[in-house]
Write a protein that holds these residues in place. Structure first.
Motif, PDB file in Angstrom:
ATOM      1  N   ILE A 208       7.324   9.457   4.476  1.00 44.34           N
ATOM      2  CA  ILE A 208       8.208  10.182   5.398  1.00 44.34           C
ATOM      3  C   ILE A 208       9.538  10.515   4.732  1.00 44.34           C
ATOM      4  CG2 ILE A 208       9.510   9.963   7.557  1.00 44.34           C
ATOM      5  CD1 ILE A 208       7.144   8.233   8.594  1.00 44.34           C
ATOM      6  N   ALA A 209      10.105   9.556   4.004  1.00 43.25           N
ATOM      7  CA  ALA A 209      11.405   9.759   3.361  1.00 43.25           C
ATOM      8  C   ALA A 209      11.352  10.845   2.299  1.00 43.25           C
ATOM      9  CB  ALA A 209      11.906   8.455   2.754  1.00 43.25           C
ATOM     10  N   THR A 210      10.224  10.940   1.597  1.00 46.34           N
ATOM     11  CA  THR A 210      10.100  11.912   0.503  1.00 46.34           C
ATOM     12  C   THR A 210       9.370  13.182   0.932  1.00 46.34           C
ATOM     13  OG1 THR A 210       8.066  10.808  -0.249  1.00 46.34           O
ATOM     14  CG2 THR A 210      10.139  10.110  -1.263  1.00 46.34           C
ATOM     15  N   ALA A 211       8.968  13.244   2.195  1.00 46.13           N
ATOM     16  CA  ALA A 211       8.284  14.426   2.749  1.00 46.13           C
ATOM     17  C   ALA A 211       7.063  14.816   1.927  1.00 46.13           C
ATOM     18  CB  ALA A 211       9.252  15.605   2.870  1.00 46.13           C
ATOM     19  N   ASN A 212       6.250  13.826   1.573  1.00 43.56           N
ATOM     20  CA  ASN A 212       5.017  14.092   0.839  1.00 43.56           C
ATOM     21  C   ASN A 212       3.892  14.386   1.824  1.00 43.56           C
ATOM     22  OD1 ASN A 212       4.613  13.707  -2.304  1.00 43.56           O
ATOM     23  ND2 ASN A 212       6.366  12.440  -1.685  1.00 43.56           N
ATOM     24  N   TRP A 213       3.883  15.643   2.288  1.00 52.49           N
ATOM     25  CA  TRP A 213       2.891  16.065   3.269  1.00 52.49           C
ATOM     26  C   TRP A 213       1.856  16.979   2.613  1.00 52.49           C
ATOM     27  CZ3 TRP A 213       3.251  12.931   7.061  1.00 52.49           C
ATOM     28  CH2 TRP A 213       4.495  12.443   7.458  1.00 52.49           C
ATOM     29  N   GLY A 214       0.665  16.971   3.166  1.00 50.01           N
ATOM     30  CA  GLY A 214      -0.400  17.794   2.619  1.00 50.01           C
ATOM     31  C   GLY A 214      -1.062  17.177   1.405  1.00 50.01           C
ATOM     32  N   ASP A 215      -1.153  15.858   1.361  1.00 52.21           N
ATOM     33  CA  ASP A 215      -1.697  15.174   0.197  1.00 52.21           C
ATOM     34  C   ASP A 215      -2.602  14.024   0.637  1.00 52.21           C
ATOM     35  OD1 ASP A 215      -2.096  14.666  -2.496  1.00 52.21           O
ATOM     36  OD2 ASP A 215       0.048  14.740  -2.975  1.00 52.21           O
ATOM     37  N   THR A 216      -3.301  13.436  -0.324  1.00 51.49           N
ATOM     38  CA  THR A 216      -4.177  12.304  -0.064  1.00 51.49           C
ATOM     39  C   THR A 216      -3.854  11.191  -1.056  1.00 51.49           C
ATOM     40  OG1 THR A 216      -5.969  13.715   0.761  1.00 51.49           O
ATOM     41  CG2 THR A 216      -6.578  11.510   0.004  1.00 51.49           C
ATOM     42  N   PHE A 217      -3.692   9.967  -0.537  1.00 52.97           N
ATOM     43  CA  PHE A 217      -3.341   8.827  -1.384  1.00 52.97           C
ATOM     44  C   PHE A 217      -4.262   7.647  -1.107  1.00 52.97           C
ATOM     45  CE2 PHE A 217       0.801  10.991  -0.731  1.00 52.97           C
ATOM     46  CZ  PHE A 217       1.161  11.225  -2.065  1.00 52.97           C
ATOM     47  N   ASN A 218      -4.709   6.997  -2.181  1.00 54.84           N
ATOM     48  CA  ASN A 218      -5.265   5.653  -2.056  1.00 54.84           C
ATOM     49  C   ASN A 218      -4.099   4.675  -1.969  1.00 54.84           C
ATOM     50  OD1 ASN A 218      -7.864   6.653  -2.393  1.00 54.84           O
ATOM     51  ND2 ASN A 218      -7.899   6.239  -4.590  1.00 54.84           N
ATOM     52  N   ALA A 219      -4.239   3.660  -1.146  1.00 55.28           N
ATOM     53  CA  ALA A 219      -3.194   2.650  -1.014  1.00 55.28           C
ATOM     54  C   ALA A 219      -3.832   1.273  -1.105  1.00 55.28           C
ATOM     55  CB  ALA A 219      -2.431   2.819   0.298  1.00 55.28           C
ATOM     56  N   VAL A 220      -3.943   0.791  -2.342  1.00 55.97           N
ATOM     57  CA  VAL A 220      -4.540  -0.507  -2.646  1.00 55.97           C
ATOM     58  C   VAL A 220      -3.653  -1.200  -3.673  1.00 55.97           C
ATOM     59  CG1 VAL A 220      -6.528  -1.685  -3.655  1.00 55.97           C
ATOM     60  CG2 VAL A 220      -6.889   0.298  -2.177  1.00 55.97           C
ATOM     61  N   THR A 221      -3.315  -2.438  -3.427  1.00 56.50           N
ATOM     62  CA  THR A 221      -2.494  -3.181  -4.372  1.00 56.50           C
ATOM     63  C   THR A 221      -3.193  -3.245  -5.735  1.00 56.50           C
ATOM     64  OG1 THR A 221      -1.663  -4.517  -2.555  1.00 56.50           O
ATOM     65  CG2 THR A 221      -1.295  -5.361  -4.779  1.00 56.50           C
ATOM     66  N   PRO A 222      -2.490  -2.910  -6.816  1.00 54.15           N
ATOM     67  CA  PRO A 222      -3.115  -2.927  -8.149  1.00 54.15           C
ATOM     68  C   PRO A 222      -3.309  -4.344  -8.677  1.00 54.15           C
ATOM     69  CG  PRO A 222      -0.818  -2.274  -8.320  1.00 54.15           C
ATOM     70  CD  PRO A 222      -1.111  -2.371  -6.849  1.00 54.15           C
ATOM     71  N   TYR A 223      -4.133  -5.083  -7.974  1.00 53.51           N
ATOM     72  CA  TYR A 223      -4.428  -6.483  -8.285  1.00 53.51           C
ATOM     73  C   TYR A 223      -5.892  -6.690  -7.943  1.00 53.51           C
ATOM     74  CZ  TYR A 223      -4.264 -11.612  -7.694  1.00 53.51           C
ATOM     75  OH  TYR A 223      -4.496 -12.959  -7.768  1.00 53.51           O
ATOM     76  N   HIS A 224      -6.737  -6.857  -8.967  1.00 54.74           N
ATOM     77  CA  HIS A 224      -8.181  -6.801  -8.737  1.00 54.74           C
ATOM     78  C   HIS A 224      -8.952  -7.963  -9.364  1.00 54.74           C
ATOM     79  CE1 HIS A 224      -7.613  -2.684  -7.261  1.00 54.74           C
ATOM     80  NE2 HIS A 224      -6.876  -2.459  -8.333  1.00 54.74           N
ATOM     81  N   PRO A 225      -8.596  -9.214  -9.060  1.00 52.01           N
ATOM     82  CA  PRO A 225      -9.460 -10.313  -9.493  1.00 52.01           C
ATOM     83  C   PRO A 225     -10.822 -10.187  -8.813  1.00 52.01           C
ATOM     84  CG  PRO A 225      -7.898 -11.089  -7.859  1.00 52.01           C
ATOM     85  CD  PRO A 225      -7.497  -9.685  -8.197  1.00 52.01           C
ATOM     86  N   THR A 226     -11.802 -10.930  -9.293  1.00 51.04           N
ATOM     87  CA  THR A 226     -13.112 -10.876  -8.657  1.00 51.04           C
ATOM     88  C   THR A 226     -13.068 -11.542  -7.287  1.00 51.04           C
ATOM     89  OG1 THR A 226     -13.908 -13.001  -9.523  1.00 51.04           O
ATOM     90  CG2 THR A 226     -14.206 -11.049 -10.929  1.00 51.04           C
ATOM     91  N   ARG A 227     -14.053 -11.205  -6.480  1.00 48.34           N
ATOM     92  CA  ARG A 227     -14.147 -11.805  -5.149  1.00 48.34           C
ATOM     93  C   ARG A 227     -14.268 -13.329  -5.244  1.00 48.34           C
ATOM     94  NH1 ARG A 227     -16.174  -9.256  -0.671  1.00 48.34           N
ATOM     95  NH2 ARG A 227     -17.970 -10.634  -0.509  1.00 48.34           N
ATOM     96  N   ALA A 228     -15.045 -13.792  -6.194  1.00 52.02           N
ATOM     97  CA  ALA A 228     -15.225 -15.237  -6.342  1.00 52.02           C
ATOM     98  C   ALA A 228     -13.911 -15.913  -6.713  1.00 52.02           C
ATOM     99  CB  ALA A 228     -16.288 -15.532  -7.395  1.00 52.02           C
ATOM    100  N   GLU A 229     -13.180 -15.310  -7.642  1.00 53.55           N
ATOM    101  CA  GLU A 229     -11.902 -15.884  -8.062  1.00 53.55           C
ATOM    102  C   GLU A 229     -10.905 -15.908  -6.908  1.00 53.55           C
ATOM    103  OE1 GLU A 229     -11.899 -14.378 -12.736  1.00 53.55           O
ATOM    104  OE2 GLU A 229     -10.988 -13.151 -11.162  1.00 53.55           O
ATOM    105  N   TYR A 230     -10.771 -14.768  -6.259  1.00 55.27           N
ATOM    106  CA  TYR A 230      -9.745 -14.632  -5.222  1.00 55.27           C
ATOM    107  C   TYR A 230     -10.022 -15.520  -4.017  1.00 55.27           C
ATOM    108  CZ  TYR A 230      -6.691 -12.526  -1.723  1.00 55.27           C
ATOM    109  OH  TYR A 230      -5.755 -12.337  -0.734  1.00 55.27           O
TER     110      TYR A 230
END
Length: 274
Positions: A208-230
């Protein structure tokens, strides 16, 4: 003072509304619970009782949109259990419910729309995924979310930004509790793709603050240990019984990248380790 309408003041929408109030926006918020109207009003949110139906739009939807430049749709499709839906013609169809809003949106003051979607639209791709990856949803909710994304993006009466969240966690929502003590959990070597509620809200504020309209974003924390580890680590941290995992079958799972969001929004994740 600019006004925003939030369709769905639930787990995400209510704290988002409160954060936007702190930014000096006026907020209209909807709920499907009459009891929750007083909760919204107490938070200085103008409350509306809005229940979406597949047959027709709610009678008060025009009033809910009136005076707002931005609409945020933050409601889950509710396609599990007794609400599971396998047809767009079905009375529970999320697609039809959103489609019914379009004539009223087109006649309203809404100029931009943010639709909270899900990385479920990517299906079961066993790969690294970004916004250029073709969505191939396999679940009914994923299929309907993708259909709604396409429906909204195709409408030129307003600009739509799609925000595809990974698995949602928060202070009251720790997925390790759901898996504690379970046996033969699938895909132990698959990466996690989660995001904390605080980051969900901060990302929307930044869009909203940057008026980024008309776009598509993935929103996932860039932290990807395995399911077993996590999930083993988190179970131990919460004094829970760790789950056991199915190790004989090959693990299947995607790694979802949020590089575009980080770069374009100049965003730094608040909770990078979850």
């Amino acid at each position: 003072m600019k006004q925003i309408s939030i369709l769905g003041c639930g787990w995400l929408g209510l704290p988002l509304a409160k954060a936007l109030l702190q930014k000096d926006f006026k907020i209209k918020g909807s709920t499907t619970s009459a009891e929750k109207l007083t909760v919204l009003a107490a938070a200085d949110i103008t409350p509306y009782l809005v229940a979406l139906e597949s047959e027709q739009a709610p009678e008060n939807i025009s009033a809910f949109f009136e005076g707002s430049e931005t609409l945020i749709i933050a409601i889950p499709p509710k396609l599990r259990g007794k609400n599971k839906d396998y047809s767009d013609a079905n009375q529970n169809s999320f697609v039809k419910k959103i489609e019914n809003l379009l004539p009223f949106l087109e006649q309203s003051s809404i100029q931009q729309l943010l639709f909270v979607s899900s990385t479920a639209v990517y299906g079961e791709a066993n790969a690294t995924v970004d916004e250029n990856t073709a969505p191939i949803p396999v679940t009914e909710s994923g299929k309907q979310l993708l259909a709604i994304e396409q429906l909204l993006l195709a409408n030129k009466k307003f600009k739509t930004t799609i925000l595809r969240f990974g698995g949602l966690i928060g202070a009251d929502r720790q997925p390790a509790r759901f898996l504690a003590g379970k046996e033969n959990v699938a895909n132990p070597d698959a990466p996690i793709n989660l995001i904390h509620q605080d980051d969900c809200i901060a990302i929307i504020l930044q869009i909203i603050a940057t008026a980024n309209w008309g776009d598509t974003f993935n929103a996932v924390t860039p932290y990807h240990p395995t399911r077993a580890e996590y999930y083993t680590q988190k179970a131990i941290a919460y004094n829970l019984v760790p789950p056991t995992f199915e190790i004989e079958k090959p693990s299947v799972g995607k790694t979802i990248l949020s590089d575009k969001l980080i770069k374009k929004l100049d965003y730094t994740f608040l909770i990078p380790q979850l």
